[in-house]
Design a protein around this motif. Structure first.
Motif, mmCIF file in Angstrom:
data_model
loop_
_atom_site.group_PDB
_atom_site.id
_atom_site.type_symbol
_atom_site.label_atom_id
_atom_site.label_comp_id
_atom_site.label_asym_id
_atom_site.label_seq_id
_atom_site.Cartn_x
_atom_site.Cartn_y
_atom_site.Cartn_z
ATOM 1 N N THR A 175 22.925 25.320 -10.729
ATOM 2 C CA THR A 175 21.921 24.569 -9.975
ATOM 3 C C THR A 175 22.285 23.095 -9.845
ATOM 4 O OG1 THR A 175 20.085 26.051 -10.477
ATOM 5 C CG2 THR A 175 19.520 23.765 -10.001
ATOM 6 N N ARG A 180 20.794 29.678 -9.008
ATOM 7 C CA ARG A 180 20.043 29.551 -10.260
ATOM 8 C C ARG A 180 20.540 30.560 -11.289
ATOM 9 N NH1 ARG A 180 17.257 26.362 -13.563
ATOM 10 N NH2 ARG A 180 16.417 25.328 -11.718
ATOM 11 N N ASP A 198 14.292 19.887 -16.404
ATOM 12 C CA ASP A 198 15.743 19.798 -16.598
ATOM 13 C C ASP A 198 16.458 19.407 -15.311
ATOM 14 O OD1 ASP A 198 15.449 20.468 -19.241
ATOM 15 O OD2 ASP A 198 16.103 22.555 -19.005
ATOM 16 N N THR A 199 16.062 20.010 -14.186
ATOM 17 C CA THR A 199 16.721 19.691 -12.922
ATOM 18 C C THR A 199 16.379 18.280 -12.465
ATOM 19 O OG1 THR A 199 16.698 22.034 -12.301
ATOM 20 C CG2 THR A 199 17.098 20.428 -10.543
ATOM 21 N N ALA A 234 9.330 27.645 -10.839
ATOM 22 C CA ALA A 234 10.212 27.294 -11.943
ATOM 23 C C ALA A 234 9.366 27.024 -13.178
ATOM 24 C CB ALA A 234 11.031 26.059 -11.577
ATOM 25 N N GLN A 251 12.469 24.282 -16.656
ATOM 26 C CA GLN A 251 13.460 24.333 -15.573
ATOM 27 C C GLN A 251 13.275 23.163 -14.616
ATOM 28 O OE1 GLN A 251 12.595 28.324 -14.152
ATOM 29 N NE2 GLN A 251 14.608 29.055 -14.799
#
Length: 253
Positions: free
Chosen positions: A143, A138, A189-190, A182, A186
């Motif tokens: 990631t 990260r 986005d992942t 997170a 975050q």
């Protein structure tokens, strides 16, 4: 875009006793749960049949039971393992595979997890398949590369039809059981990156229909905001699944 049904999994890990699990299930059985959410709880293997039996008389019929592991071979000389057919014989329809604790502590590789996932699906089970990155990944900003490498091993062995039996759980390792979580951005986005990878490397249909859950110190406080994100389709909950807060997380959709 299809409407993906909200999903909440509860992973008890190696926790619980007969009395504790009865208390948890009694609470779920009597709670006013969101009936539009799919709920799957996962006690230790010793308590799978017990948990399933306790649930049968509850008012919430949207709760199922998952195993925390299964082997990639049929019945035979594999001491300590559980086969897909044995879970099916017990009426268990779900299994969690690829959790970071099994990857890190027990050394399960991407390929081995993919093999177990394929065996589970071929045997009629549905899979909560986990991926996630350690803190150094990260912090290095890699990631997406890390988690898409994990999912690429899975994609190699699954057919397009197989994906209808898979729920992905993104769990950043640095946020599991640490109290860290997170940020909403975050997580989104992942999840978005995972969905875009599926669209590019599997199909748009699979990308649109596959549910992607967030896991990693999910609580009743942070679940409401996380649930508003377009690519967060629910949660895989650890410690909070042992507490009354789990009900609030289920109802956060």
């Amino acid at each position: 875009m299809c409407a993906r049904k909200f999903f909440v999994g509860g992973n008890f890990k190696m926790n619980g006793s007969l009395a504790q699990i009865k208390g948890i299930v009694d609470g779920l059985n009597s709670a006013d749960l969101n009936q539009n959410a799919e709920v799957v709880i996962s006690p230790p293997a010793l308590y799978l049949a017990y948990t399933k039996d306790l649930l049968k008389d509850g008012k919430n019929k949207n709760i199922e039971v998952a195993a925390q592991n299964v082997f990639n071979k049929g019945n035979g000389a594999f001491t300590g393992e559980i086969s897909v057919s044995q879970l099916s014989d017990l009426g268990i329809n779900w299994v969690i595979l690829g959790h970071s604790e099994r990857r890190q502590i027990l050394g399960e590789s991407d390929e081995f997890i993919a093999s177990k996932t394929k065996a589970a699906i071929d045997g009629g089970l549905q899979v909560i398949w986990c991926c996630g990155e350690p803190l150094e990944i990260r912090e290095a900003g890699t990631t997406t590369d890390y988690v898409t490498k994990q999912i690429a091993a899975l994609a190699k062995v699954l057919s397009p039809e197989d994906w209808t039996k898979v729920v992905i759980a993104y769990e950043p390792i640095w946020a599991i059981g640490t109290g860290k979580v997170a940020t909403t951005q975050q997580a989104q986005d992942t999840h978005k990156d995972l969905r875009e990878w599926l669209a590019k490397n599997v199909s748009e249909k699979v990308a649109n229909e596959t549910r992607i859950l967030y896991g990693g110190s999910v609580t009743d406080e942070n679940s409401k905001e996380l649930a508003t994100q377009p690519d967060v389709d629910g949660f895989l909950v650890g410690g909070a699944s042992l507490k009354p807060a789990f009900i609030k997380i289920v109802n956060s959709a």
